[in-house]
Design a protein around this motif. Structure first.
Motif, PDB file in Angstrom:
ATOM      1  N   PRO A 188      51.809  22.870  28.491  1.00 31.82           N
ATOM      2  CA  PRO A 188      52.670  21.853  28.053  1.00 31.82           C
ATOM      3  C   PRO A 188      54.121  22.398  27.872  1.00 31.82           C
ATOM      4  CG  PRO A 188      51.154  21.863  26.509  1.00 31.82           C
ATOM      5  CD  PRO A 188      50.659  22.470  27.740  1.00 31.82           C
ATOM      6  N   ASP A 189      53.991  23.628  27.095  1.00 31.16           N
ATOM      7  CA  ASP A 189      55.226  24.033  26.573  1.00 31.16           C
ATOM      8  C   ASP A 189      56.044  24.880  27.450  1.00 31.16           C
ATOM      9  OD1 ASP A 189      54.750  23.227  24.025  1.00 31.16           O
ATOM     10  OD2 ASP A 189      53.682  25.048  23.089  1.00 31.16           O
ATOM     11  N   TYR A 190      55.563  25.509  28.481  1.00 27.27           N
ATOM     12  CA  TYR A 190      56.085  26.523  29.536  1.00 27.27           C
ATOM     13  C   TYR A 190      55.844  26.106  30.783  1.00 27.27           C
ATOM     14  CZ  TYR A 190      57.607  29.618  25.425  1.00 27.27           C
ATOM     15  OH  TYR A 190      57.806  29.887  24.190  1.00 27.27           O
ATOM     16  N   GLY A 191      54.855  25.301  31.127  1.00 28.22           N
ATOM     17  CA  GLY A 191      54.511  24.917  32.316  1.00 28.22           C
ATOM     18  C   GLY A 191      53.660  25.927  32.980  1.00 28.22           C
ATOM     19  N   ILE A 192      53.100  26.775  32.332  1.00 30.18           N
ATOM     20  CA  ILE A 192      52.213  27.909  32.862  1.00 30.18           C
ATOM     21  C   ILE A 192      50.934  27.403  33.057  1.00 30.18           C
ATOM     22  CG2 ILE A 192      51.169  30.326  32.443  1.00 30.18           C
ATOM     23  CD1 ILE A 192      53.407  30.759  30.397  1.00 30.18           C
ATOM     24  N   PRO A 193      50.349  27.413  34.185  1.00 29.06           N
ATOM     25  CA  PRO A 193      49.040  26.607  34.507  1.00 29.06           C
ATOM     26  C   PRO A 193      47.908  27.342  33.604  1.00 29.06           C
ATOM     27  CG  PRO A 193      50.089  27.469  36.504  1.00 29.06           C
ATOM     28  CD  PRO A 193      50.903  27.898  35.533  1.00 29.06           C
ATOM     29  N   ALA A 194      47.226  26.046  32.957  1.00 28.49           N
ATOM     30  CA  ALA A 194      46.137  26.602  31.851  1.00 28.49           C
ATOM     31  C   ALA A 194      44.733  26.612  32.759  1.00 28.49           C
ATOM     32  CB  ALA A 194      46.017  25.589  30.920  1.00 28.49           C
ATOM     33  N   LEU A 195      44.241  27.616  32.794  1.00 34.55           N
ATOM     34  CA  LEU A 195      42.949  28.133  33.560  1.00 34.55           C
ATOM     35  C   LEU A 195      41.783  28.642  32.826  1.00 34.55           C
ATOM     36  CD1 LEU A 195      44.824  30.084  36.138  1.00 34.55           C
ATOM     37  CD2 LEU A 195      44.410  27.732  36.472  1.00 34.55           C
ATOM     38  N   GLY A 196      40.420  28.002  33.195  1.00 38.80           N
ATOM     39  CA  GLY A 196      39.494  28.439  32.394  1.00 38.80           C
ATOM     40  C   GLY A 196      38.261  27.793  33.065  1.00 38.80           C
ATOM     41  N   THR A 197      36.894  28.348  33.014  1.00 35.63           N
ATOM     42  CA  THR A 197      35.833  27.825  33.171  1.00 35.63           C
ATOM     43  C   THR A 197      34.797  27.502  32.141  1.00 35.63           C
ATOM     44  OG1 THR A 197      34.786  29.793  33.726  1.00 35.63           O
ATOM     45  CG2 THR A 197      36.135  28.833  35.465  1.00 35.63           C
ATOM     46  N   MET A 198      33.920  28.245  31.947  1.00 39.84           N
ATOM     47  CA  MET A 198      32.896  28.195  30.799  1.00 39.84           C
ATOM     48  C   MET A 198      32.496  29.562  30.158  1.00 39.84           C
ATOM     49  SD  MET A 198      29.074  28.114  32.980  1.00 39.84           S
ATOM     50  CE  MET A 198      29.483  26.798  33.823  1.00 39.84           C
ATOM     51  N   TRP A 202      28.048  27.727  26.755  1.00 38.79           N
ATOM     52  CA  TRP A 202      27.442  26.652  27.577  1.00 38.79           C
ATOM     53  C   TRP A 202      26.299  26.911  28.368  1.00 38.79           C
ATOM     54  CZ3 TRP A 202      30.034  21.826  29.175  1.00 38.79           C
ATOM     55  CH2 TRP A 202      29.061  21.080  30.263  1.00 38.79           C
ATOM     56  N   VAL A 203      26.228  28.236  29.024  1.00 33.41           N
ATOM     57  CA  VAL A 203      24.482  28.182  29.469  1.00 33.41           C
ATOM     58  C   VAL A 203      23.433  28.284  28.537  1.00 33.41           C
ATOM     59  CG1 VAL A 203      23.357  29.972  31.099  1.00 33.41           C
ATOM     60  CG2 VAL A 203      25.860  29.390  31.485  1.00 33.41           C
ATOM     61  N   GLN A 204      23.643  29.046  27.257  1.00 31.77           N
ATOM     62  CA  GLN A 204      22.630  29.110  26.549  1.00 31.77           C
ATOM     63  C   GLN A 204      22.238  27.546  25.800  1.00 31.77           C
ATOM     64  OE1 GLN A 204      25.266  32.129  24.577  1.00 31.77           O
ATOM     65  NE2 GLN A 204      23.199  33.191  24.060  1.00 31.77           N
ATOM     66  N   LEU A 205      23.367  26.795  25.569  1.00 31.70           N
ATOM     67  CA  LEU A 205      23.010  25.805  25.061  1.00 31.70           C
ATOM     68  C   LEU A 205      21.855  24.598  25.947  1.00 31.70           C
ATOM     69  CD1 LEU A 205      23.901  23.734  22.737  1.00 31.70           C
ATOM     70  CD2 LEU A 205      25.422  22.638  24.447  1.00 31.70           C
ATOM     71  N   PHE A 206      21.686  24.873  27.023  1.00 33.99           N
ATOM     72  CA  PHE A 206      20.997  24.017  27.849  1.00 33.99           C
ATOM     73  C   PHE A 206      19.360  24.652  27.862  1.00 33.99           C
ATOM     74  CE2 PHE A 206      24.851  22.619  29.105  1.00 33.99           C
ATOM     75  CZ  PHE A 206      24.841  21.187  29.429  1.00 33.99           C
ATOM     76  N   ASP A 207      18.347  24.164  28.200  1.00 33.84           N
ATOM     77  CA  ASP A 207      17.141  24.641  28.234  1.00 33.84           C
ATOM     78  C   ASP A 207      17.074  25.539  29.321  1.00 33.84           C
ATOM     79  OD1 ASP A 207      16.196  23.051  26.296  1.00 33.84           O
ATOM     80  OD2 ASP A 207      15.314  21.499  27.418  1.00 33.84           O
ATOM     81  N   ALA A 215      24.697  20.621  35.100  1.00 34.68           N
ATOM     82  CA  ALA A 215      25.536  19.667  34.180  1.00 34.68           C
ATOM     83  C   ALA A 215      27.113  19.996  34.368  1.00 34.68           C
ATOM     84  CB  ALA A 215      25.260  20.084  32.850  1.00 34.68           C
ATOM     85  N   TYR A 216      27.408  21.448  34.587  1.00 29.87           N
ATOM     86  CA  TYR A 216      28.846  21.693  34.841  1.00 29.87           C
ATOM     87  C   TYR A 216      29.399  21.211  36.209  1.00 29.87           C
ATOM     88  CZ  TYR A 216      33.169  24.441  34.286  1.00 29.87           C
ATOM     89  OH  TYR A 216      34.318  24.696  34.223  1.00 29.87           O
ATOM     90  N   ALA A 217      28.444  21.420  37.231  1.00 28.47           N
ATOM     91  CA  ALA A 217      28.988  20.826  38.498  1.00 28.47           C
ATOM     92  C   ALA A 217      29.184  19.556  38.583  1.00 28.47           C
ATOM     93  CB  ALA A 217      27.957  21.581  39.410  1.00 28.47           C
TER      94      ALA A 217
END
Length: 474
Positions: A188-198, A202-207, A215-217
Motif C-alpha cells: 500500500p505504501d510503495y506498490g511493491i508486491p506483498a508475497l508469502g505462503t505459510m 501452519w503445518v504443525q498446527l494440524f494433526d 486446508a491451505y489449498a
C-alpha cells in the motif's frame, strides 16, 4: 507513508556547529558539501544509488517543534539561534544521482549548496538514508544477477535492524531487482508486491501434514505453494503435496523448501513432481541464501524457479556498512567567488576532491558501454567532441586521453533555493533506470570475484587544483 518528525534525528554536533556558526555571524555563509563513498561493498565492481526518494520526504518535512526548541534551550543554545530554527526556511540547492544508477567511489552522489547551518544540518539523515539504501540495493542487485532471471523475493523483515530498516530495505531491494517483499505494508505504501505462503507453524498446527496442506489449498486454490520440509521433505512433504495437487487441482501450485541440501532436494523434488504429472508445479527455495550460495547451487544443477532471500539481503550480512561520507568541498564569497576546500589525511583514500564539481558518465560511441566517469570543476565546459586529457583515480596508468565518447551528466537538480524542482519517478521507473544503466556496464565489472575496475577520472584542472591545495597545506 506517515512518518514521525525526524528533524531532530541529527548528530548533536550538527546543532553545536550550527549554534557556533550563528554566534560567529556565519549563518549566511554559503557552503558546498559532497556526499560520496570510498569503497564498493564486498570488493564488488558496481554499487547502486538508492535513498533519494526518502531523503526528499525528509527535507520536505523539516520542521522544529516547540518541544525541540525547548530541549535546545535547556542545552544552553543561543536564543537567536533557537529563533532561527523556529523560523526555519530551507533554502539549499541540491543535485543528486537518480536512484537505480550505478555509482563508483570518490564521485559525488549528492552535492548540497546553501547556508552552512542548513547544509551541515542535513548531513546525518542524508548519510543514514543513502548509506543504508544504497547498501541494500547493491546487495539485492548482486543476488538478482546470481539468480539468472529467476524471481527473487525479499523475505528479511524479521531480521532487519528495526522497522524503518525493514521498510526502506524492502524498497531498496525492489530497486535492486527483487520482484516483491514479505513486508506487507510496502504494497500500500510503495506498490511493491506483498508475497508469502505459510510458515512451519501452519503445518504443525494440524494433526497431520496432509490436513495442513489440504486446508491451505482449499483456502488458496488460485496460488497454492506448500512448505514441504516441516517433517521429512522427500518421504512426507512432497508426497503429501502431490496428493493435494492430484485431489484439489489448484490453479497455480508449487512447493517451498527452507532447509537441507538444496541442490539434492530440488533435483529429487523436480523428478517426483514431473513423474507425478505436475511439471508446472514450481519450486521455491529459501534458507539463508546469498549470491554465492545461489550461484553455486545453480552451477550444481539445482532445479529452482524462484528464491526467497532474507537476512543476508536485508542486513547485507557479508559487509553491512556502505561507508558514505559528507564533506565540505567549497565555500562561496559574497561576490560569488567559489573557494575550494580540501580535507587531507595520511590515508590517501580519505583525501577529498576539492571544489564545486560536476560528474559525467562517458559512453563509448562504438559499443554504447560506459567506460568511465569524469569529474571536473563546475565551471569547466561540458565534455564534447574533443579529446580529453584526464587523470585516473583507479588505474595504474595515471594519465589518460579520452576520446570517441558521449558524455551524460550524472547529477540532476533536485532542489533550487529550497524548492523541489525534481519530478520524482515511481518505483517502476527507478527499476527501469537500473535495468537500462546496467545494460551499459561491461559484464566484467559485474563479476562477484575480482571484477574489472571501472575508471573514475579527474579533469586536469581538478587534478592540478587538488595538488595545489595539497602543496599549500603541507
Amino acid at each position: 507513508m506517515e512518518r514521525d518528525n525526524l528533524t531532530m534525528l541529527v548528530d548533536f554536533y550538527e546543532l553545536t556547529m550550527g549554534n557556533g556558526y550563528f554566534r560567529q555571524g556565519l549563518e549566511n555563509q554559503i557552503a558546498y558539501f559532497d556526499l560520496f563513498f570510498r569503497k564498493i561493498p564486498e570488493n564488488g565492481g558496481v554499487a547502486l544509488c538508492a535513498g533519494l526518494g526518502p531523503f526528499i520526504d525528509y527535507v520536505q518535512n523539516l520542521k522544529f517543534t516547540e518541544d525541540d526548541l525547548a530541549f535546545l534551550q535547556k542545552k544552553g543554545f543561543d536564543e537567536r539561534f533557537i529563533d532561527y530554527l523556529r523560523n526555519w526556511k530551507f533554502s539549499c540547492d541540491i543535485w543528486a544521482v537518480p536512484e537505480g544508477t550505478p555509482i563508483f567511489p570518490g564521485e559525488p552522489i549528492m552535492t548540497v549548496r546553501g547556508p552552512v547551518i542548513q547544509a551541515q544540518f542535513i548531513e546525518t539523515m542524508a548519510l543514514l538514508l543513502f548509506n543504508h539504501q544504497s547498501l541494500i540495493a547493491t546487495k539485492a542487485s548482486r543476488i538478482v544477477r546470481a539468480a539468472q532471471g529467476r524471481p527473487v523475493m525479499e523475505f528479511g523483515s524479521r531480521r532487519a535492524h528495526g522497522a524503518s530498516a525493514a521498510i526502506y530495505g524492502a524498497r531498496s531491494a525492489y530497486i535492486g531487482g527483487c520482484c516483491g517483499t514479505a513486508c506487507a505494508n510496502c504494497e500500500p505504501d510503495y506498490g511493491i508486491p506483498a508475497l508469502g505462503t505459510m510458515a512451519h507453524s501452519w503445518v504443525q498446527l494440524f494433526d497431520t501434514e496432509y490436513e495442513a496442506f489440504k486446508a491451505y489449498a482449499q483456502t488458496y486454490s488460485d496460488n497454492c505453494v506448500l512448505l514441504v520440509d516441516t517433517y521429512d521433505t522427500l518421504k512426507s512433504g512432497i508426497p503429501n503435496a502431490i496428493r493435494i495437487f492430484d485431489e484439489l487441482k489448484p490453479a497455480k501450485k508449487g512447493i517451498r523448501i527452507d532447509s537441507g541440501d538444496i541442490t539434492y532436494l530440488t533435483k529429487k523434488a523436480r523428478k517426483m513432481l514431473d513423474d507425478a504429472g505436475h511439471p508446472d508445479a514450481t519450486i521455491v527455495i529459501s534458507n539463508s541464501l546469498d549470491e554465492y550460495i545461489i550461484k553455486d547451487i545453480l552451477l550444481q544443477g539445482a532445479c529452482i524457479d524462484s528464491f526467497g532471500v532474507g537476512e543476508r539481503l536485508i542486513t547485507s550480512k557479508a559487509e553491512p556498512v556502505f561507508g558514505g561520507v559528507y564533506k565540505l568541498c567549497a565555500v562561496e564569497k559574497e561576490d560569488g567567488t567559489i573557494i575550494p576546500k580540501i580535507k587531507i589525511s595520511n590515508n590517501i583514500e580519505k583525501v577529498t576532491n576539492p571544489g564545486y564539481k560536476k560528474v559525467y558518465r562517458l559512453f563509448d560511441k562504438d559499443t554504447g558501454y560506459a567506460f568511465g566517469d569524469y569529474m571536473c570543476l563546475a565551471d569547466e565546459p561540458v565534455p564534447g567532441e574533443e579529446n580529453l586529457k584526464a587523470v585516473s583515480t583507479t588505474s595504474a596508468k595515471k594519465f589518460k586521453e579520452l576520446y570517441n565518447y558521449e558524455a551524460k551528466p550524472l547529477l540532476q537538480e533536485i532542489y533550487r533555493g529550497g524548492e523541489l524542482v525534481y519530478e520524482q519517478p515511481d518505483l517502476a521507473a527507478i527499476r527501469k533506470n537500473r535495468e537500462s544503466c546496467l545494460e551499459h556496464i561491461w559484464e566484467e565489472c559485474l563479476r562477484f570475484e575480482n571484477p574489472h575496475i571501472y575508471n573514475v577520472y579527474l579533469s586536469m584542472k581538478l587534478y592540478d587544483l587538488k595538488n595545489e591545495l595539497l602543496g599549500n597545506n603541507r
